[in-house]
Scaffold this motif. Structure first.
Motif: not given
Length: 262
Positions: A57-69, A76-83, A232-235
């Motif tokens: 599986k692959i985590s989504k961009y802006r997911s809540c997996a792992g740590h904040t990036t 943009e805050m409190k989200r993982s902007m990587k995969h 927008e969805d993550r905000d």
């Protein structure tokens, strides 16, 4: 003797003026090149970065997996902007999952930090005129938590699809490696107990060729939008930290992941 001395002094003055003028032109040229580099288009991913048959599986961009990036400007805050790419259990082990370069490029950074649990991190910038400059403010590809292929070093050239290492995954330890598409900053910034080096981030799936994206579609990904949560969805639905951050709670929530089909 006085005539010779004066003549020599005049020659030295002329040489110094010429050298000064040349240095001035070089400085101006490098500055203009740096300005242009900040506007260089992001490189296209023309080769897949790994063996998809071994990815669960692959985590989504802006997911809540792992740590904040997030970007350093905190837009943009409190989200993982990587995969995160999660490896299937049967493929966990030393050097079992290949990692490839996504395009022709130059290795700008290689880093290891065993204390922080970072087995290996590699950054690849596109091969163009800007590679003579420090890799600041330019779109580049990075993969983290890998065992870097022997012989690669800063400045090495790599071709699209060339082996650059292996996922550093093992049963009972970690089962993911991280994929980042970003612009690096000059100085890291501390954000929510995480040291953020990025001035901008994007999803690799926004920059894939149709041929590469088709390989993911063959694994059940209907479109790249499946792998990207909108800002927008993550905000409207922010991630929640465990303690004060940077790690999230509920990381295994199915909403964070896209499971690949066999």
């Amino acid at each position: 003797m006085m005539t010779v001395h004066c003549y020599t002094e005049e020659v030295m003055k002329k040489i110094l003026k010429i050298v000064g003028a040349v240095l001035g032109v070089l400085v101006i040229g490098l500055f203009l090149l740096f300005v242009l580099s900040q506007k260089a288009p992001p490189p296209e991913i023309v080769a897949n970065i790994t063996e998809l048959d071994k990815i669960e599986k692959i985590s989504k961009y802006r997911s809540c997996a792992g740590h904040t990036t997030v970007p350093q400007n905190e837009r943009e805050m409190k989200r993982s902007m990587k995969h995160y790419f999660s490896v299937k259990p049967e493929h966990l082990g030393a050097n079992t999952v290949d990692i490839y370069s996504p395009y022709d490029g130059i290795i700008t950074t290689i880093r290891e930090d065993r204390v922080e649990g970072l087995e290996g991190e590699i950054w690849i910038a596109p091969k163009n005129i800007f590679v003579i400059l420090p890799p600041i403010g330019r779109w580049s590809f990075s993969v983290q938590h890998i065992n870097i292929r022997e012989g690669l070093q800063q400045g090495s050239e790599v071709k699209a699809g060339e082996l650059i290492g292996y996922a550093a995954v093992a049963a009972g330890n970690r089962n993911t490696f991280d994929v980042v598409y970003a612009k690096g900053g000059a100085v890291p910034k501390r954000i929510d107990n995480w040291v953020g080096p990025f001035t901008d981030l994007d999803s690799i799936f926004n920059h894939m060729s149709d041929k590469v994206l088709a390989q993911y579609e063959g694994k059940g990904v209907v479109s790249k939008d499946d792998l990207i949560i909108s800002k927008e969805d993550r905000d409207q639905n922010p991630c929640e930290y465990k303690d004060a951050g940077p790690y999230f709670i509920n990381q295994e929530d199915p909403e964070n992941w896209v499971v690949l089909q066999l």
